[in-house]
Write a protein that holds these residues in place. Structure first.
Motif, short mmCIF file in Angstrom:
data_model
loop_
_atom_site.label_atom_id
_atom_site.label_comp_id
_atom_site.label_asym_id
_atom_site.label_seq_id
_atom_site.Cartn_x
_atom_site.Cartn_y
_atom_site.Cartn_z
N VAL A 63 0.85 -1.18 0.00
CA VAL A 63 0.00 0.00 0.00
C VAL A 63 0.89 1.24 0.00
O VAL A 63 1.70 1.42 0.90
N ARG A 64 0.72 2.07 -1.03
CA ARG A 64 1.46 3.32 -1.15
C ARG A 64 0.47 4.48 -1.01
O ARG A 64 -0.61 4.43 -1.59
N SER A 65 0.86 5.48 -0.24
CA SER A 65 0.00 6.65 -0.08
C SER A 65 0.87 7.86 0.21
O SER A 65 2.07 7.74 0.42
N THR A 66 0.23 9.01 0.18
CA THR A 66 0.91 10.26 0.52
C THR A 66 0.25 10.82 1.76
O THR A 66 -0.97 10.94 1.82
N TRP A 67 1.08 11.12 2.76
CA TRP A 67 0.59 11.68 4.01
C TRP A 67 1.03 13.14 4.11
O TRP A 67 2.17 13.48 3.78
N THR A 68 0.13 13.97 4.61
CA THR A 68 0.48 15.33 4.98
C THR A 68 0.42 15.37 6.50
O THR A 68 -0.59 15.03 7.10
N ILE A 69 1.55 15.74 7.12
CA ILE A 69 1.67 15.71 8.58
C ILE A 69 1.94 17.12 9.10
O ILE A 69 2.77 17.84 8.56
N VAL A 70 1.22 17.48 10.16
CA VAL A 70 1.47 18.72 10.89
C VAL A 70 1.58 18.33 12.36
O VAL A 70 0.67 17.73 12.92
N HIS A 82 -1.40 15.88 13.50
CA HIS A 82 -2.46 15.32 12.68
C HIS A 82 -1.89 14.83 11.35
O HIS A 82 -1.00 15.46 10.79
N VAL A 83 -2.42 13.71 10.86
CA VAL A 83 -2.03 13.13 9.58
C VAL A 83 -3.26 13.11 8.69
O VAL A 83 -4.34 12.72 9.12
N HIS A 84 -3.06 13.49 7.43
CA HIS A 84 -4.11 13.34 6.43
C HIS A 84 -3.51 12.51 5.29
O HIS A 84 -2.46 12.84 4.75
N SER A 85 -4.19 11.41 4.94
CA SER A 85 -3.74 10.53 3.87
C SER A 85 -4.51 10.83 2.59
O SER A 85 -5.70 11.13 2.63
N ASP A 86 -3.84 10.67 1.45
CA ASP A 86 -4.53 10.84 0.17
C ASP A 86 -5.49 9.69 -0.11
O ASP A 86 -6.22 9.69 -1.09
N HIS A 87 -5.55 8.69 0.80
CA HIS A 87 -6.53 7.60 0.70
C HIS A 87 -7.84 7.96 1.38
O HIS A 87 -8.71 7.11 1.53
N GLU A 92 -4.84 11.24 14.37
CA GLU A 92 -3.86 11.90 15.22
C GLU A 92 -2.53 11.17 15.13
O GLU A 92 -2.49 9.96 14.92
N ILE A 93 -1.45 11.92 15.31
CA ILE A 93 -0.10 11.36 15.37
C ILE A 93 0.52 11.80 16.68
O ILE A 93 0.32 12.94 17.11
#
Length: 173
Positions: A63-70, A82-87, A92-93
């Motif tokens: 499984v490959r995805s792109t995460w945006t982490i703040v 917080h993590v947002h996945s392109d899936h 929360e992180i």
């Protein structure tokens, strides 16, 4: 003479006590390494060809995805974000004991042969890693594992289904 050295001793004790007391009550500056927090865009990969269940290798899809982490850190051992996945999911992180973790629930993860499905609880655990696999704060590459578990008793099976895969996270932006 004895009286003089006794006064000097008391004076020295008083000065030392004041210094120690002052140091104990002075605010302590905790520098938080800005490289400790994860912020930006990351390529996330759960490596399915090395997946295991009950310590037996089972082939799963990668499984490959792109995460945006703040995230931000309040001290060198505690970070939240917080993590947002392109899936299409967000979670929360947290960083505790030098290990980052992301927990989320996957609806209908475990389909039953007779119909219906149960959710899975997914946990990503990872830490910054250097070329030799050792922890390196600030490394753009993080490694760990992706563990997903179904509930015990799901689909009439007493033991929960647990799948473990190696996990890699790499900063791309």
């Amino acid at each position: 003479m004895v009286l003089g050295s006794r006064r000097e001793g008391l004076l020295a004790t008083a000065v030392i006590s004041l210094c120690l007391f002052g140091q104990m009550n002075a605010p302590v500056a905790h520098g938080v390494d800005p490289e400790l927090a994860l912020n930006g865009t990351y390529a996330a990969v759960s490596i399915g060809e090395w997946a295991k269940t009950n310590e037996v290798y089972i082939d799963q899809r990668t499984v490959r995805s792109t995460w945006t982490i703040v995230s931000s850190c309040s001290d060198p051992g505690t970070c939240f974000g917080h993590v947002h996945s392109d899936h299409g999911w967000s979670a929360e992180i947290t960083l505790q004991s030098n290990m980052w973790s992301v927990r989320r629930e996957i609806p209908d993860w475990m389909p039953c042969p007779g119909g219906g499905a149960y959710p899975g609880r997914q946990l990503f655990r990872f830490t910054p890693a250097g070329p030799a696999g050792r922890r390196v704060v600030g490394s753009p590459v993080l490694s760990g594992e992706d563990v997903t578990a179904g509930p015990a008793g799901a689909c009439g099976v007493g033991q929960p289904l647990v799948i473990r895969m190696p996990f890699r996270l790499e900063k791309v932006g």
